[in-house]
Design an enzyme around this catalytic site. Structure first.
Site, PDB file in Angstrom:
ATOM      1  N   GLY A 173       0.823  -1.205   0.000  1.00 37.60           N
ATOM      2  CA  GLY A 173       0.000   0.000   0.000  1.00 37.60           C
ATOM      3  C   GLY A 173       0.855   1.253   0.000  1.00 37.60           C
ATOM      4  N   PHE A 174       0.192   2.373   0.011  1.00 35.50           N
ATOM      5  CA  PHE A 174       0.872   3.672   0.010  1.00 35.50           C
ATOM      6  C   PHE A 174       1.775   3.810   1.234  1.00 35.50           C
ATOM      7  CE2 PHE A 174      -0.170   8.077   1.743  1.00 35.50           C
ATOM      8  CZ  PHE A 174       0.976   8.667   1.230  1.00 35.50           C
TER       9      PHE A 174
ATOM     10  N   THR B 196      -6.327  -3.185  -2.333  1.00 34.28           N
ATOM     11  CA  THR B 196      -6.238  -1.770  -2.760  1.00 34.28           C
ATOM     12  C   THR B 196      -4.794  -1.388  -3.080  1.00 34.28           C
ATOM     13  OG1 THR B 196      -6.078  -1.068  -0.444  1.00 34.28           O
ATOM     14  CG2 THR B 196      -8.256  -0.938  -1.459  1.00 34.28           C
TER      15      THR B 196
ATOM     16  N   ASP C 122      -4.048 -13.031   2.434  1.00 31.83           N
ATOM     17  CA  ASP C 122      -5.077 -12.244   3.112  1.00 31.83           C
ATOM     18  C   ASP C 122      -4.818 -12.354   4.619  1.00 31.83           C
ATOM     19  OD1 ASP C 122      -7.357 -11.280   4.327  1.00 31.83           O
ATOM     20  OD2 ASP C 122      -8.730 -12.164   2.857  1.00 31.83           O
TER      21      ASP C 122
ATOM     22  N   TYR D  53     -15.496   1.280   8.209  1.00 28.97           N
ATOM     23  CA  TYR D  53     -14.098   1.676   8.465  1.00 28.97           C
ATOM     24  C   TYR D  53     -13.955   2.238   9.878  1.00 28.97           C
ATOM     25  CZ  TYR D  53      -9.600   4.055   7.494  1.00 28.97           C
ATOM     26  OH  TYR D  53      -8.294   4.481   7.508  1.00 28.97           O
TER      27      TYR D  53
ATOM     28  N   LYS E  82     -12.096   0.286  12.921  1.00 30.73           N
ATOM     29  CA  LYS E  82     -10.847   0.802  13.495  1.00 30.73           C
ATOM     30  C   LYS E  82     -11.025   0.941  15.006  1.00 30.73           C
ATOM     31  CE  LYS E  82      -8.035   1.596   9.940  1.00 30.73           C
ATOM     32  NZ  LYS E  82      -6.786   0.853   9.755  1.00 30.73           N
TER      33      LYS E  82
ATOM     34  N   ARG F 135      -9.038  10.014  -2.862  1.00 29.31           N
ATOM     35  CA  ARG F 135      -8.653  10.923  -1.788  1.00 29.31           C
ATOM     36  C   ARG F 135      -8.358  12.299  -2.386  1.00 29.31           C
ATOM     37  NH1 ARG F 135      -5.101   6.940   2.130  1.00 29.31           N
ATOM     38  NH2 ARG F 135      -4.800   5.635   0.310  1.00 29.31           N
TER      39      ARG F 135
END
Ligand code: NAD
Length: 332
Positions: free
Chosen positions: A18-19, A43, A69, A164, A168, A205
């Site tokens: 991911g980022f 993602t 996963d 989400y 979290k 985003r």
């Protein structure tokens, strides 16, 4: 005191493609860690870690990658006998369109995967440090500004963002239980909006969206009247804060905000990005309705991070944007 070296430590990074995860892996390898990256590309993007995959076969690279996963028990995807010194749990869709498209995967990776990873540590290596990537979204549409860690938030438990936000929050609960009741060293970072190279231009985003539209000479998509605010942190600042949070002694069980308090309205954000990319043109906006449950203000109170980690972001918004724009240009 931060022992800010990961020399010869084994670090498991979930969400490594991911980022944020891919930048974390780069920084950990630079500090001499042996990194096991896990990702299922729900993602994330293979190109974020291509440079690491290419060197994976070198014995000195320190990086190994497992496509899996992480909702599954770690025994099913980690090589037998793996005993990470640190687990940085960063797997989760992070953008509102991203998590709204995958709500079940999102709530499972923040809840069940957190539980399974902690149970694995309990059984195999209870001395390890576990760091959970939480989010400013646990504050919902906050009624306290800026948001300190003691604030419990103002979250819609059954809204479009709750797969989400609430997962979290449950992930934080699971960390708290494993610390208080089972003695594990769990730590939580609540990350505020972060941007930089490798952020997915397609994930909706605000910063990648405006940069992508500006580079394509398109009108910028403005949600509502653009008076809602966000505070943006450049990714290298965030990574530094995360690594300090993982290694600073005496922080087991702690929760810390990591974000840049430099607050901008969305309209102002559009103007700054437009000015950096197309300074000679008039700004054109495409006004679209405000998404449901969109928070009106977001700004971290960073005093705890300053006090406990001696951390404060240093990259200015303009400088961070310049670096991000340059990266986006190379991706065209
Ligand atoms: P990202 O989508 O770029 O990265 C998340 C990575 O996790 C992706 O590579 C994805 O494929 C992987 N992943 C998701 N579910 C998985 C699963 N079940 N098994 C294996 N891999 C899985 O998002 P990001 O911006 O890098 O965010 C990283 C973390 O930081 C997330 O936990 C996110 O909630 C948190 N965070 C990010 C921000 C931000 O502004 N970037 C803000 C707050 C919190």
């Amino acid at each position: 005191m931060a022992n800010d070296s990961f020399q010869d430590k084994t670090v498991l990074v979930t969400g490594a493609a991911g980022f944020v995860g891919s930048h974390l892996v780069d920084a950990l390898l630079a500090q001499g860690a042996k990194v096991i990256g896990v990702d299922n590309f729900i993602t994330g993007r293979r190109k974020n870690i291509e440079h690491l995959l290419a060197g994976q076969s070198d014995s000195g690279s320190g990086f190994s990658f497992i496509e899996a996963d992480v909702v599954n028990p770690p025994q099913e995807y980690l090589p037998a006998g793996t005993q990470p010194d640190f687990v940085l749990h960063f797997a989760s869709p992070a953008s509102p369109p991203g998590y709204q498209a995958k709500p079940i995967e999102t709530y499972l990776v923040n809840s069940l995967a957190t539980h399974n990873l902690l149970q694995y540590l309990l059984e195999t290596h209870p001395e390890a440090t576990f760091l959970f990537a939480s989010t400013s979204e646990v504050y919902g549409d906050p009624q306290v500004h800026p948001q300190p860690e003691e604030y419990w938030g103002h979250v819609n438990p059954n809204g479009v963002r709750s797969c989400y936000d609430e997962s979290k929050r449950l992930g934080e609960t699971i960390c708290g239980v494993h610390h208080r009741d089972f003695g594990l060293d769990t730590r939580i970072v609540r990350i505020f909006n972060t941007y930089g190279p490798r952020i997915n231009p397609e994930d909706g985003r605000v910063i990648p969206q405006f940069i992508k539209e500006s580079l394509a000479q398109q009108p910028l998509s403005l949600h509502g009247d653009g008076t809602q605010t966000r505070s943006y942190c450049y990714v290298s600042d965030l990574v530094e804060g995360i690594l300090k949070m993982a290694t600073t002694e005496g922080l087991a069980g702690e929760t810390i905000n990591l974000g840049n308090p430099d607050e901008h309205s969305i309209k102002e954000t559009a103007e700054i990005i437009h000015q950096l990319i197309n300074p000679d043109q008039e700004l054109r906006l495409n006004v679209i309705p405000l998404p449901k449950d969109d928070p009106t203000r977001r700004k971290p109170n960073n005093s705890k991070a300053q006090r406990l980690l001696n951390w404060t972001p240093t990259v200015t918004f303009e400088e961070g944007l310049r670096r991000t724009i340059e990266h986006f240009k190379t991706q065209e």
